[in-house]
Design a protein around this motif. Structure first.
Motif, PDB file in Angstrom:
ATOM      1  N   VAL A 188     -10.714   3.416  -5.261  1.00 21.29           N
ATOM      2  CA  VAL A 188      -9.716   2.184  -4.671  1.00 21.29           C
ATOM      3  C   VAL A 188     -10.373   1.273  -4.384  1.00 21.29           C
ATOM      4  O   VAL A 188     -11.390   1.100  -3.955  1.00 21.29           O
ATOM      5  N   LEU A 189      -9.750   0.030  -5.278  1.00 20.45           N
ATOM      6  CA  LEU A 189     -10.127  -1.267  -5.068  1.00 20.45           C
ATOM      7  C   LEU A 189      -9.350  -2.034  -3.997  1.00 20.45           C
ATOM      8  O   LEU A 189      -8.137  -1.982  -4.081  1.00 20.45           O
ATOM      9  N   ASP A 241       0.769  -1.185   0.050  1.00 18.08           N
ATOM     10  CA  ASP A 241       0.011  -0.131   0.017  1.00 18.08           C
ATOM     11  C   ASP A 241       0.825   1.247   0.105  1.00 18.08           C
ATOM     12  O   ASP A 241       0.553   2.226  -0.581  1.00 18.08           O
ATOM     13  N   SER A 242       1.948   1.325   0.678  1.00 19.40           N
ATOM     14  CA  SER A 242       2.743   2.528   0.760  1.00 19.40           C
ATOM     15  C   SER A 242       3.556   2.633  -0.626  1.00 19.40           C
ATOM     16  O   SER A 242       3.462   3.923  -1.305  1.00 19.40           O
ATOM     17  N   GLU A 269      -4.996  -0.170  -6.509  1.00 22.88           N
ATOM     18  CA  GLU A 269      -5.481  -1.638  -5.814  1.00 22.88           C
ATOM     19  C   GLU A 269      -4.610  -1.507  -4.491  1.00 22.88           C
ATOM     20  O   GLU A 269      -3.522  -1.222  -4.276  1.00 22.88           O
ATOM     21  N   ILE A 270      -5.458  -1.417  -3.607  1.00 26.36           N
ATOM     22  CA  ILE A 270      -5.118  -1.064  -2.071  1.00 26.36           C
ATOM     23  C   ILE A 270      -5.604  -2.385  -1.300  1.00 26.36           C
ATOM     24  O   ILE A 270      -6.620  -2.910  -1.259  1.00 26.36           O
ATOM     25  N   PRO A 320      -7.825  -2.027   4.155  1.00 19.62           N
ATOM     26  CA  PRO A 320      -8.908  -1.157   4.039  1.00 19.62           C
ATOM     27  C   PRO A 320      -8.495   0.177   4.541  1.00 19.62           C
ATOM     28  O   PRO A 320      -9.219   1.188   4.377  1.00 19.62           O
ATOM     29  N   ARG A 321      -7.783   0.198   5.763  1.00 15.63           N
ATOM     30  CA  ARG A 321      -7.396   1.453   6.360  1.00 15.63           C
ATOM     31  C   ARG A 321      -6.670   2.593   5.339  1.00 15.63           C
ATOM     32  O   ARG A 321      -7.104   3.721   5.424  1.00 15.63           O
ATOM     33  N   THR A 322      -6.005   2.035   4.328  1.00 13.44           N
ATOM     34  CA  THR A 322      -5.381   2.813   3.562  1.00 13.44           C
ATOM     35  C   THR A 322      -6.338   3.255   2.627  1.00 13.44           C
ATOM     36  O   THR A 322      -6.563   4.652   2.049  1.00 13.44           O
ATOM     37  N   LYS A 323      -7.279   2.394   2.099  1.00 14.81           N
ATOM     38  CA  LYS A 323      -8.518   2.738   1.356  1.00 14.81           C
ATOM     39  C   LYS A 323      -9.367   3.972   1.797  1.00 14.81           C
ATOM     40  O   LYS A 323      -9.631   4.987   1.050  1.00 14.81           O
ATOM     41  N   ASN A 324      -9.639   3.940   3.258  1.00 11.94           N
ATOM     42  CA  ASN A 324     -10.437   4.851   3.690  1.00 11.94           C
ATOM     43  C   ASN A 324      -9.815   6.413   3.678  1.00 11.94           C
ATOM     44  O   ASN A 324     -10.250   7.464   3.148  1.00 11.94           O
TER      45      ASN A 324
END
Length: 922
Positions: free
Chosen positions: A820-821, A747-748, A801-802, A805-809
Motif C-alpha cells: 500500500v502506497l 480510501d473507502s 494508493e491509500i 496512513p490509518r487505512t494503510k495500516n
C-alpha cells in the motif's frame, strides 16, 4: 423705602415722580388737599409718559362712515343689504359662467388653503426652533452669569479683605509710632489678617472644586439635550451626537493600547486634586497636607473614619467613594490585561524565540508522519524544535498532535495560529532564523493548493531579514513545479506528492517488494542517505571507497569541480578530489566513518582482482607484520552474463488520476514491446483521449504499450467481473480524481475495489493452484475469505494508493494487498529534504525516467549455489555490471536488510536470495 423695593413696585419710577394731569388739577384747585403743596400747580407742562393701561384711540379704516356707526345696528343692516344688492346684480354672461368660476374659485381656495397651512406649519416650526434656541442660549447665559458672578463676588470680597488688611496695617503703624499700640495686639491683628486671607482662599478653593465637579454633569446634560434636539428637528440624521462621541471614545481606546491606563491615571489625579481643594476649603490644613490626605482617602477608603465635622466628613466620604470606583476600574483593567495575555498565549499569538528550528506552514494529513520522521532525525541531537503554524486554533492543533501515537524522542512541537501569507505572522514564528521551512499542500483541490503554495513562497521571499534556511514546498501538480521554482529561486526545493506516488506505484508494480525498500530508505527509522566530506579519502579511487566504510555503503560522489553536482554510481576509476563529498546510506549521520583498511577478525584485506576462482600464483613484494593473517578479496567472475529479460506484461489501471499521461509515458519507457495497458474508469473514452492530449501526451508516439479502454465503476461487482482480472500481471488501484479531495472517501473507494478484485480472483483461481501457496501464507484457513484472497494475491500484484496512513495500516495487517502506497512516503521525502536539501537531487534521479534507479536482482546473477562470500566481495562482483549493492533479502525472510552490519563476514548464499542494487536504467 429701599431701592430694591422701589424698583420692584408695580408702577415705574417715572410714574412716581410725574403724577397724572388729573392729580395735578385736583391738587392745584382743591382746597381739601392739604398734604400736597401749591407749588405742584406751577409744574411746567412737559410731555408726560402714559400710564401703563393707556392705549391710543383707534382710527377708522372706512373713511365715509363715522366711528360711532360701528356700534349702531342699522349700519350693519345697510351694509349687508348693499352687498346683497351688488351680488344680485349680474349679467347673463356672468350667470352662464357661474359654475366654471365657482369651480375655479374652489380650486384656488384649496390651493391657497394648502399654501396657507404649509406656511403656518413652517412658521410654527421656525418659531419653535427659534424659541428653543433662545431658551438654550438663555439657559447657558444664566449658567455662565451665575458662575461668573460667584467668581467675581468671591474675588471682590477677597480684594476688599486685602484692602482692609492694608488699612489696618497702616493704622497699626501709625499707632505704634505714637506708642499707643501694644505688641501683643499687633500679633493678634496679624494673625487675624492671615486668617481672613486663608479663609478667602479656602472659600475660593471650595468654589472651584464644586464648579469643576458640576461641570461634567452640565456638559452631559447639554450633549443629551443637543442630541434630542437634533433628532427631533432633523429626522434624516441617523447618528446622534451621543453615539458619535461614544464612537470616538471607542476608537481612541481601541487604537491606542495605553489609552485605558492613561485615562485611569488622569481620573486618579483629578480626583486627588479636586479632593485636596475641597478638603482645603473645609479644613484648617495647608494645601499640601490636604492633597496628601486626599491621596490617602483614594488609596485606602477606610482612612476617612478619623474625619471630624460635617464638611470634612462629607468631602472625605466623597473622595473615598471615588477611590473605590477607581480601584474597581484598575482591577478590571489589570484582570483584562492578564486575561488577554493568557488568551494570547493560549491562542498562539505570542512570538516564538527560537533559532535553527524546523518551521512547518500549513496543516494536512501528512503532518503526523512528518513530525514523526523529524523527531527520529533529531533523536541523535538530543531532540530539536519544530514549529507548526496553520490557520487553526492553537488548542485544536495541540489536541490533534497529542492524539498522535508516537514518541517525540525529546523534540518539542510548538503550535502557533496564523496565516503564512501575512508577514507579521511569519515574523511571529522566527521564520528568518529557521534552518528549514516546509510548506504543506492543503487537502482539496490541487490547483487551489498549488496557488496557495505559490503565494506562500512569495511571502517568504519578501521577508525583510532574509531566510537562513531553505524552503521545501509540497506541490500537487507537476505542471506547477516550474512556476514555484521560478519564484523561489535557489531557496526552493519541491516535492510533487502526486508524481512521487505515481512513479513509486509503477516501480513497485514491476518489482514486487520494492515499496518496502523505499520505505526503509526514505524513513529515518532505518538507513537513509547522508552526504559528508572526508579529507582522508582524497586521492582514493571510488572502488576502494566502496569497502572503506564498515557501517555505511557509498553510493555516489558530490563533485566540487562540477558545482556540487551529485553523481550516483560513478566509475570505479574516479579519484576523489579535494572538496569532494561522499554520498552514503547509513543509519545516522554520526554512526559511520571511513576506516584505514578493511579487516576481517583483525586481518587486513588485500584487494586483488582475479578473473576466476582457481589456483593462482601471487607475488607479495615487501613485508608486513600481519602478512600471515592477510585475506585476499577474490572478486572472481560472474556466474553468467546478465541479460535483462523484457517480457510482455498486462497491467490494469483502476481509476483516473490528474497525471495519467505521465504514468503512461513512464510505463511505455519501462515495459517491453507488445505490452497492454488496460484503463478501467468512469471517464468516457472520447473524454479520456481529450484529457490525455491536453496533458501533453502524444498517443502516436507510444511504441511499447497498447491502450485498452474499458468504461465502468470500480466499486460495482458486475462491472469488475467483465474484466479478465486473473490474467493481469499487475493491477494498480488509483485514488480516483473525482474523490481525491476527501481522503476518507477515496480510501473507502480504493478499499472496496481491492476487496472486490481479490474476491473475484479467488473465485476464478483453481483450488489446486491455491494449495501450492497455502503453506507460505500460513495462518488463515481454507474457508476464510481473507485466506482465499491471500492465495489469489500470488497470481497477480496489486498496488493500492491509500491517502490516509490509518487505512494503510489496516490493509498491511490483512496482507490482501502486496503493498500500500500512501501519503506517508511523501512525508518521509519531505522530512529527508528538510534535513538536507541535497538529497532532493538524489531522489529526483531515482524517480526519473533516466539515470539510476533501485532494482531487485536475483542472487544467481552474482554467485553460485552454496558459495560463501562476504558482503564486500558481493559489492565488488556487482561493480563488474556497474551496480552498487546496498542490501539483500534472504529467501525465507519477509523484509530486506539495507546496509548490513557485518560486511566482512562470510556466509553461504542461496540462489533464491535477492539483492537490492542501484543501477542505470535500461
Amino acid at each position: 423705602m429701599s431701592l430694591d423695593s422701589e424698583s420692584s413696585s408695580p408702577s415705574s419710577s417715572r410714574d412716581w415722580f410725574f403724577p397724572s394731569p388729573s392729580f395735578i388739577h385736583s391738587t392745584s384747585h382743591s382746597p381739601q388737599s392739604p398734604n400736597y403743596p401749591r407749588k405742584f400747580s406751577t409744574i411746567p407742562r412737559h410731555p408726560r409718559p402714559s400710564p401703563p393701561d393707556w392705549k391710543p384711540p383707534k382710527t377708522s379704516t372706512f373713511r365715509g362712515v363715522p366711528s360711532a356707526a360701528y356700534g349702531d345696528p342699522k349700519y350693519g343692516r345697510l351694509r349687508r343689504r348693499v352687498d346683497f344688492t351688488r351680488r344680485s346684480e349680474k349679467t347673463p354672461k356672468q350667470e352662464g359662467d357661474g359654475p366654471v368660476l365657482a369651480q375655479n374659485r374652489d380650486v384656488s381656495k384649496a390651493v391657497s388653503d394648502e399654501k396657507t397651512a404649509a406656511g403656518e406649519i413652517g412658521i410654527r416650526v421656525l418659531g419653535q426652533r427659534v424659541k428653543i434656541r433662545w431658551q438654550m442660549a438663555f439657559s447657558l447665559a444664566i449658567l455662565i452669569t451665575a458662575f461668573g458672578s460667584l467668581v467675581h463676588k468671591n474675588f471682590s470680597l477677597h480684594n476688599q479683605v486685602i484692602d482692609l488688611q492694608d488699612q489696618i496695617s497702616i493704622m497699626n503703624i501709625k499707632l505704634q509710632a505714637c506708642n499707643m499700640l501694644d505688641p501683643l495686639d499687633t500679633i493678634s491683628i496679624s494673625q487675624e489678617r492671615d486668617y481672613l486671607s486663608s479663609k478667602g482662599l479656602k472659600i475660593l478653593a471650595l468654589t472651584i472644586s464644586i464648579a469643576l465637579l458640576s461641570m461634567p454633569i452640565f456638559l452631559f446634560k447639554y450633549i443629551d439635550y443637543i442630541s434630542k434636539l437634533r433628532s427631533s428637528y432633523n429626522s434624516s440624521e441617523k447618528v446622534s451626537l451621543n453615539k458619535q462621541l461614544e464612537y470616538r471614545v471607542d476608537v481612541v481606546l481601541s487604537v491606542h493600547p495605553y489609552a485605558k491606563p492613561l485615562a485611569l491615571l488622569v481620573a486618579t489625579l483629578l480626583l486627588i486634586c479636586l479632593g485636596g481643594l475641597a478638603l482645603f476649603g473645609v479644613t484648617d490644613d495647608s494645601l499640601a497636607d490636604c492633597l496628601w490626605l486626599s491621596w490617602t482617602f483614594v488609596a485606602d477608603s477606610g482612612n476617612h473614619a478619623n474625619s471630624e465635622g460635617m464638611g470634612p466628613r462629607l468631602v472625605s466620604v466623597s473622595i473615598s467613594f471615588g477611590g473605590m470606583l477607581i480601584f474597581a476600574m484598575m482591577l478590571g483593567l489589570v484582570s483584562d490585561a492578564i486575561s488577554e495575555k493568557l488568551d494570547s498565549l493560549r491562542k498562539g499569538r505570542s512570538e516564538v524565540v527560537e533559532q535553527n528550528h524546523t518551521l512547518i506552514l500549513g496543516w494536512s494529513d501528512k503532518l503526523g508522519s512528518l513530525l514523526n520522521q523529524l523527531a527520529i532525525a533529531n533523536e541523535s541531537l538530543g531532540g530539536g524544535t519544530v514549529v507548526v503554524m496553520a490557520e487553526r486554533d492553537k488548542e485544536e492543533m495541540e489536541l490533534d498532535i497529542a492524539k498522535m501515537e508516537f514518541d517525540f524522542r525529546g523534540t518539542s512541537v510548538i503550535c502557533r495560529s496564523g496565516s503564512p501569507l501575512i508577514l507579521a505572522d511569519l515574523k511571529k514564528v522566527s521564520v528568518s532564523k529557521a534552518r528549514a521551512i516546509v510548506v504543506l499542500a492543503d487537502d482539496g483541490n490541487a490547483d487551489q493548493s498549488d496557488a496557495r503554495a505559490l503565494r506562500t513562497v512569495l511571502s517568504l521571499t519578501g521577508v525583510k531579514d532574509g531566510l537562513r534556511g531553505h524552503i521545501v514546498v509540497e506541490l500537487s501538480d507537476l505542471d506547477n513545479e516550474v512556476l514555484v521554482k521560478l519564484v523561489g529561486g535557489e531557496l526552493v526545493e519541491t516535492v510533487v506528492a502526486h508524481d512521487v506516488i505515481g512513479r513509486l506505484m509503477i516501480q513497485c508494480a514491476r518489482q514486487p517488494g520494492l515499496a518496502q525498500i523505499w520505505e526503509d530508505i526514505l524513513g529515518f527509522e532505518n538507513c537513509e542517505f547522508y552526504i559528508k566530506r572526508w579529507p582522508q579519502l582524497d586521492g582514493m579511487q571510488f572502488e576502494d571507497v566502496l569497502i572503506s566504510f564498515p557501517d555505511a555503503i557509498p553510493c555516489g560522489v558530490k563533485v566540487a569541480s562540477r558545482g556540487g553536482k551529485i553523481i550516483l554510481n560513478p566509475d570505479d576509476s574516479y579519484i576523489l578530489q579535494e572538496g569532494d563529498e561522499v554520498l552514503v546510506i547509513a543509519e545516522d549521520d554520526d554512526t559511520y566513518a571511513p576506516s584505514t583498511l578493511p579487516t576481517v577478525n583483525g586481518a587486513s584485506f588485500l584487494h586483488i582482482a582475479l578473473p576466476a576462482r582457481k589456483p593462482q600464483k601471487i607475488l607479495l613484494c615487501g613485508w608486513r607484520r600481519d602478512v600471515d593473517d592477510m585475506i585476499v578479496v577474490w572478486r572472481g567472475s560472474l556466474p553468467r552474463d546478465f541479460i535483462v529479460p523484457k517480457l510482455m506484461e498486462k497491467i490494469l489501471l483502476c481509476g483516473w488520476r490528474r497525471d495519467m499521461e505521465d504514468m503512461i509515458t513512464v510505463l511505455d519507457a519501462f515495459l517491453a514491446p507488445g505490452s497492454e495497458l488496460w484503463m478501467f474508469n468512469e471517464v468516457v473514452e472520447s473524454e479520456r483521449d481529450r484529457k490525455l492530449v491536453d496533458g501533453g501526451l502524444d498517443l502516436s508516439r507510444l511504441v511499447n504499450i497498447q491502450l485498452v479502454h474499458r468504461e465502468g465503476n470500480a466499486v460495482i461487482r458486475r462491472h469488475l467481473e467483465s474484466l479478465p482480472l486473473e490474467s493481469f500481471d499487475s493491477i494498480l488501484i488509483l485514488a480516483d480524481e473525482s474523490v481525491e479531495d476527501s481522503a476518507i472517501q477515496a480510501d473507502s473507494r480504493s478499499l472496496a475495489t481491492l476487496l472486490l478484485i481479490r474476491d473475484i480472483q479467488a473465485k476464478r483461481l483453481p483450488y489446486r493452484e491455491a494449495m501450492v501457496t497455502r503453506g507460505q501464507r500460513g495462518s488463515f484457513s481454507r474457508g476464510s475469505w481473507i485466506g482465499e484472497m491471500q492465495q489469489a494475491s500470488d497470481r497477480s500484484v496489486i498496488i493500492s494508493e491509500i491517502l490516509d496512513p490509518r487505512t494503510k495500516n489496516l490493509l498491511s495487517m490483512s496482507k490482501i494487498s502486496d503493498y500500500v502506497l500512501s501519503n506517508e512516503l511523501v512525508s518521509m521525502a519531505l522530512a529527508m529534504v528538510a534535513e538536507d536539501r541535497q538529497i532532493n537531487d538524489v531522489l529526483e534521479e531515482l524517480f526519473a525516467e533516466e539515470g539510476n534507479e533501485l532494482h531487485i536482482r536475483l542472487a544467481e546473477l552474482y554467485l553460485h549455489e552454496g558459495e560463501e562470500l562476504s558482503f564486500y566481495e558481493i559489492i565488488l562482483r556487482a561493480r563488474q555490471r556497474r551496480e552498487i549493492v546496498i542490501g539483500y533479502r534472504l529467501a525465507n525472510a519477509e523484509r530486506a536488510v539495507i546496509n548490513p552490519p557485518a560486511k566482512t563476514e562470510r556466509r553461504r548464499w542461496s540462489a533464491k536470495d535477492v539483492f537490492v542494487v542501484i543501477t542505470e536504467k535500461e
